[in-house]
Write a protein that holds these residues in place. Structure first.
Motif, PDB file in Angstrom:
ATOM      1  N   VAL A  47      42.327  38.084   8.008  1.00 61.22           N
ATOM      2  CA  VAL A  47      43.157  38.957   7.178  1.00 61.22           C
ATOM      3  C   VAL A  47      44.599  38.817   7.638  1.00 61.22           C
ATOM      4  CG1 VAL A  47      43.621  41.331   6.473  1.00 61.22           C
ATOM      5  CG2 VAL A  47      41.257  40.568   6.832  1.00 61.22           C
ATOM      6  N   ILE A  48      45.486  38.510   6.689  1.00 63.14           N
ATOM      7  CA  ILE A  48      46.904  38.403   7.033  1.00 63.14           C
ATOM      8  C   ILE A  48      47.748  39.427   6.286  1.00 63.14           C
ATOM      9  CG2 ILE A  48      46.784  36.000   7.764  1.00 63.14           C
ATOM     10  CD1 ILE A  48      47.867  35.205   5.022  1.00 63.14           C
ATOM     11  N   GLY A  49      47.107  40.179   5.374  1.00 64.53           N
ATOM     12  CA  GLY A  49      47.844  41.207   4.657  1.00 64.53           C
ATOM     13  C   GLY A  49      46.920  42.046   3.791  1.00 64.53           C
ATOM     14  N   LEU A  50      47.436  43.180   3.356  1.00 63.61           N
ATOM     15  CA  LEU A  50      46.690  44.091   2.503  1.00 63.61           C
ATOM     16  C   LEU A  50      47.645  44.723   1.515  1.00 63.61           C
ATOM     17  CD1 LEU A  50      44.068  45.674   1.882  1.00 63.61           C
ATOM     18  CD2 LEU A  50      44.772  47.301   3.647  1.00 63.61           C
ATOM     19  N   ASN A  51      47.290  44.697   0.236  1.00 59.96           N
ATOM     20  CA  ASN A  51      48.095  45.308  -0.812  1.00 59.96           C
ATOM     21  C   ASN A  51      47.157  46.171  -1.646  1.00 59.96           C
ATOM     22  OD1 ASN A  51      49.901  46.034  -2.749  1.00 59.96           O
ATOM     23  ND2 ASN A  51      50.289  43.981  -3.512  1.00 59.96           N
TER      24      ASN A  51
ATOM     25  N   PHE B   9      42.992  42.048  -0.284  1.00 64.69           N
ATOM     26  CA  PHE B   9      43.297  41.442   1.009  1.00 64.69           C
ATOM     27  C   PHE B   9      43.879  40.051   0.809  1.00 64.69           C
ATOM     28  CE2 PHE B   9      40.190  44.612   1.979  1.00 64.69           C
ATOM     29  CZ  PHE B   9      40.456  45.024   3.268  1.00 64.69           C
ATOM     30  N   SER B  10      44.902  39.718   1.576  1.00 69.12           N
ATOM     31  CA  SER B  10      45.410  38.354   1.670  1.00 69.12           C
ATOM     32  C   SER B  10      44.714  37.725   2.861  1.00 69.12           C
ATOM     33  CB  SER B  10      46.915  38.338   1.903  1.00 69.12           C
ATOM     34  OG  SER B  10      47.584  38.938   0.837  1.00 69.12           O
TER      35      SER B  10
ATOM     36  N   ARG C 274      43.421  33.905   5.011  1.00 74.29           N
ATOM     37  CA  ARG C 274      43.502  32.459   5.213  1.00 74.29           C
ATOM     38  C   ARG C 274      42.191  32.041   5.865  1.00 74.29           C
ATOM     39  NH1 ARG C 274      48.229  32.811   9.108  1.00 74.29           N
ATOM     40  NH2 ARG C 274      47.244  33.769  10.877  1.00 74.29           N
TER      41      ARG C 274
ATOM     42  N   THR D  70      47.026  30.695   0.878  1.00 71.64           N
ATOM     43  CA  THR D  70      46.499  32.043   1.042  1.00 71.64           C
ATOM     44  C   THR D  70      45.597  32.380  -0.139  1.00 71.64           C
ATOM     45  OG1 THR D  70      48.490  32.705   2.224  1.00 71.64           O
ATOM     46  CG2 THR D  70      47.173  34.473   1.272  1.00 71.64           C
TER      47      THR D  70
ATOM     48  N   LEU E 133      43.352  35.571  -2.173  1.00 70.72           N
ATOM     49  CA  LEU E 133      43.314  37.012  -2.392  1.00 70.72           C
ATOM     50  C   LEU E 133      41.905  37.416  -2.774  1.00 70.72           C
ATOM     51  CD1 LEU E 133      46.548  37.366  -4.556  1.00 70.72           C
ATOM     52  CD2 LEU E 133      46.321  37.692  -2.085  1.00 70.72           C
TER      53      LEU E 133
END
Length: 52
Positions: free
Chosen positions: A16-20, A24-25, A27, A36, A38
């Motif tokens: 996990v490299i991000g969350l919006n 989840f974003s 890689r 990336t 989603l």
């Protein structure tokens, strides 16, 4: 975290490299140079602790 490319593909480890919101974003762990991806939380699975 485990994710897949499609319904006919296997599950692969992802980071996990991000969350919006609920998206989840990620890689791919073994292919970090790939773009990336989603995924919604309902499209992911968790690894048991200590298995990664």
């Amino acid at each position: 975290m485990l994710a897949h490319e499609g319904p006919d593909e296997g599950w692969w480890e992802a980071e996990v490299i991000g969350l919006n919101g609920r998206v989840f974003s990620l890689r791919w762990r073994d292919y970090p140079t790939q773009p990336t991806i989603l995924r919604k939380s309902t499209e992911l699975a968790l690894l048991p602790p200590g298995e990664a």
